[in-house]
Design a protein around this motif. Sequence first.
Motif, short mmCIF file in Angstrom:
data_model
loop_
_atom_site.label_atom_id
_atom_site.label_comp_id
_atom_site.label_asym_id
_atom_site.label_seq_id
_atom_site.Cartn_x
_atom_site.Cartn_y
_atom_site.Cartn_z
N VAL A 241 -6.94 35.17 74.73
CA VAL A 241 -6.79 35.86 73.43
C VAL A 241 -6.00 34.98 72.45
CG1 VAL A 241 -7.11 38.24 74.24
CG2 VAL A 241 -4.80 37.25 74.26
N HIS A 242 -5.04 34.22 72.96
CA HIS A 242 -4.27 33.33 72.08
C HIS A 242 -5.08 32.08 71.73
CE1 HIS A 242 -0.70 35.70 71.79
NE2 HIS A 242 -0.74 35.93 73.09
N GLU A 243 -5.91 31.64 72.68
CA GLU A 243 -6.74 30.45 72.44
C GLU A 243 -7.73 30.70 71.30
OE1 GLU A 243 -8.78 29.16 75.96
OE2 GLU A 243 -9.69 27.46 74.92
N ILE A 244 -8.39 31.86 71.32
CA ILE A 244 -9.38 32.15 70.26
C ILE A 244 -8.69 32.30 68.91
CG2 ILE A 244 -9.45 34.66 70.76
CD1 ILE A 244 -12.51 32.79 69.63
N LEU A 245 -7.50 32.90 68.90
CA LEU A 245 -6.77 33.06 67.64
C LEU A 245 -6.38 31.69 67.08
CD1 LEU A 245 -4.54 36.16 68.48
CD2 LEU A 245 -6.46 36.08 66.89
N ALA A 246 -5.90 30.80 67.96
CA ALA A 246 -5.51 29.46 67.51
C ALA A 246 -6.73 28.71 66.97
CB ALA A 246 -4.87 28.69 68.67
N GLN A 247 -7.85 28.83 67.67
CA GLN A 247 -9.07 28.14 67.23
C GLN A 247 -9.49 28.59 65.83
OE1 GLN A 247 -12.62 27.63 69.99
NE2 GLN A 247 -13.58 28.80 68.35
N CYS A 248 -9.30 29.87 65.53
CA CYS A 248 -9.74 30.42 64.24
C CYS A 248 -8.60 30.46 63.22
CB CYS A 248 -10.32 31.82 64.44
SG CYS A 248 -11.76 31.84 65.50
N SER A 249 -7.42 29.91 63.57
CA SER A 249 -6.24 29.93 62.70
C SER A 249 -5.90 31.34 62.20
CB SER A 249 -6.44 29.01 61.48
OG SER A 249 -6.77 27.72 61.90
N ALA A 320 -13.55 39.19 77.80
CA ALA A 320 -14.04 39.64 79.11
C ALA A 320 -13.65 38.65 80.20
CB ALA A 320 -15.55 39.81 79.08
N PHE A 321 -13.54 39.19 81.41
CA PHE A 321 -13.24 38.39 82.60
C PHE A 321 -14.21 38.82 83.69
CE2 PHE A 321 -11.13 37.42 86.58
CZ PHE A 321 -10.64 36.15 86.35
N ALA A 322 -14.72 37.84 84.46
CA ALA A 322 -15.82 38.16 85.38
C ALA A 322 -15.79 37.30 86.63
CB ALA A 322 -17.15 37.92 84.66
N GLY A 323 -16.58 37.71 87.60
CA GLY A 323 -16.82 36.89 88.78
C GLY A 323 -17.25 35.49 88.36
N GLY A 324 -16.87 34.52 89.16
CA GLY A 324 -17.18 33.10 88.83
C GLY A 324 -16.02 32.17 89.15
N PHE A 325 -14.82 32.39 88.60
CA PHE A 325 -14.53 33.29 87.50
C PHE A 325 -15.09 32.73 86.19
CE2 PHE A 325 -10.57 34.63 90.00
CZ PHE A 325 -11.22 35.71 90.55
N ALA A 326 -15.63 33.62 85.37
CA ALA A 326 -16.12 33.26 84.04
C ALA A 326 -15.45 34.19 83.05
CB ALA A 326 -17.63 33.40 83.98
N TRP A 327 -14.86 33.64 82.01
CA TRP A 327 -14.18 34.50 81.04
C TRP A 327 -14.32 33.92 79.64
CZ3 TRP A 327 -11.98 31.06 84.32
CH2 TRP A 327 -10.99 30.19 83.85
N GLY A 328 -13.99 34.74 78.64
CA GLY A 328 -14.14 34.25 77.27
C GLY A 328 -13.75 35.31 76.25
N ALA A 329 -13.88 34.92 74.98
CA ALA A 329 -13.51 35.82 73.87
C ALA A 329 -14.31 35.45 72.63
CB ALA A 329 -12.02 35.70 73.58
N ASN A 330 -14.51 36.43 71.76
CA ASN A 330 -15.11 36.20 70.44
C ASN A 330 -14.22 36.88 69.40
OD1 ASN A 330 -17.54 37.74 72.26
ND2 ASN A 330 -17.97 35.60 71.77
N LEU A 331 -14.15 36.26 68.25
CA LEU A 331 -13.43 36.89 67.14
C LEU A 331 -14.47 37.24 66.07
CD1 LEU A 331 -10.43 37.52 66.56
CD2 LEU A 331 -10.37 35.45 65.17
N VAL A 332 -14.45 38.50 65.63
CA VAL A 332 -15.48 38.99 64.71
C VAL A 332 -14.82 39.67 63.51
CG1 VAL A 332 -17.42 40.62 64.44
CG2 VAL A 332 -17.13 39.37 66.61
N ARG A 333 -15.21 39.26 62.30
CA ARG A 333 -14.77 40.04 61.12
C ARG A 333 -15.87 41.07 60.83
NH1 ARG A 333 -10.54 39.67 58.10
NH2 ARG A 333 -10.02 37.49 58.45
#
Length: 336
Positions: A241-249, A320-333
């Motif tokens: 969650v912090h990584e996506i925020l940093a990426q999008c400033s 989301a977090f999943a088996g794999g483990f595979a995880w990620g985030a999207n930021l949407v306005r």
Amino acid sequence: MHKSLHTHIIGLGAYLPDRIMSNEELSKRVDTSDAWIQERTGIKQRHIIAKDQKTSDLATAAARQALEDAGLTINDIDALVVATTTPDMVFPSTASVVQYKLGGVGFPAWDIQAVCSGFVYGLAQMDGMMRAGMFKRVLLIGAESMTRIVDWKDRGTCVLFGDGAGAVVLEVSDKEGGVLGSVLHCDGSYRHLLKAQHPYPGASPDDSMMDMGIDAAGVAAIEMKGNEVFRMAVSKLGEVVHEILAQCSISADEVDWLVPHQANIRILQATAKKLGADMNKVIVTVDQHANTSSASVPLALNKAYRDGRFETGQLLLLEAFAGGFAWGANLVRWSK
Ligand SMILES: CC(C)(COP(=O)(O)OP(=O)(O)OC[C@H]1O[C@@H](n2cnc3c(N)ncnc32)[C@H](O)[C@@H]1OP(=O)(O)O)[C@@H](O)C(=O)NCCC(=O)NCCS
């Protein structure tokens, strides 16, 4: 990639099977209780797919509602993607079945397999392809019949899952807003902690199904080291969650809504805490739906949208977090 193009959510839909199974009913099947399930997971009930339904039926119903919400028909769609862990068949893809059921023809359709992170992965993938100019309008669906792959004798897992589908119609345009960015991760060294084996593992022409220990139904059951999955989910979601925020400033206090994968209320609470967000900013459906894997983020999106919670211009953080483990985030306005 066109920097001036943006991918917008212009329609949402969902479908949940009619049959609801309460914790009370489950506690008659396995050694558990409503109190334990609610306290340790936040789950009160889950929807169960009907005998004559398949994942593609749930996906088709959700997609129809999303198309209607967007004021479009299947003829307006350029690509169809289904994120699923519980496809109708090994092949063809569930997406091709859904395309047929919706009356579409010709445009590409394929499945994405990133388990519970399937929708987040799918949104990232489609945003990239759409801004690269490949498609103008896409149907992205998360659909699952998880209760078909749980071991109904394992109280550690069968209480956690449910069935359903959520869908969005995406449109690319030069209007500001929409998907601002995505972050995706996978670490296959954890692949053994959460898995469902293929019904035909490593079959050779000389093996029989009986030799491989496969029962008549040939069904794969979910196996999970709950505690270890829990710890990693909390840790990696707190980071992403912090990584996506940093990426999008964007700073954490600018986020209006956290739209998480719904596995366990305690994971949602821990992620909200790491974001510094109050629980009233978190979309919660795990109590009603349990864990519907790739369907859970679009189901949560649809629920909050239909409740009128999202306002144009607000910032949504999907994760989301999943088996794999595979995880990620999207930021949407939010731009609808
Ligand atoms: C599965 C989960 C709810 C278990 O909760 P927990 O607090 O970690 O519980 P534990 O696994 O440590 O088990 C504690 C005890 O409860 C018992 N227990 C497990 N499931 C139970 C149930 N349904 N009812 C009653 N008791 C149960 C265990 O047997 C154990 O008993 P013991 O101490 O006598 O051995 C939790 O680990 C979890 O949510 N994990 C992540 C799941 C997840 O997110 N999966 C999908 C990711 S996409």
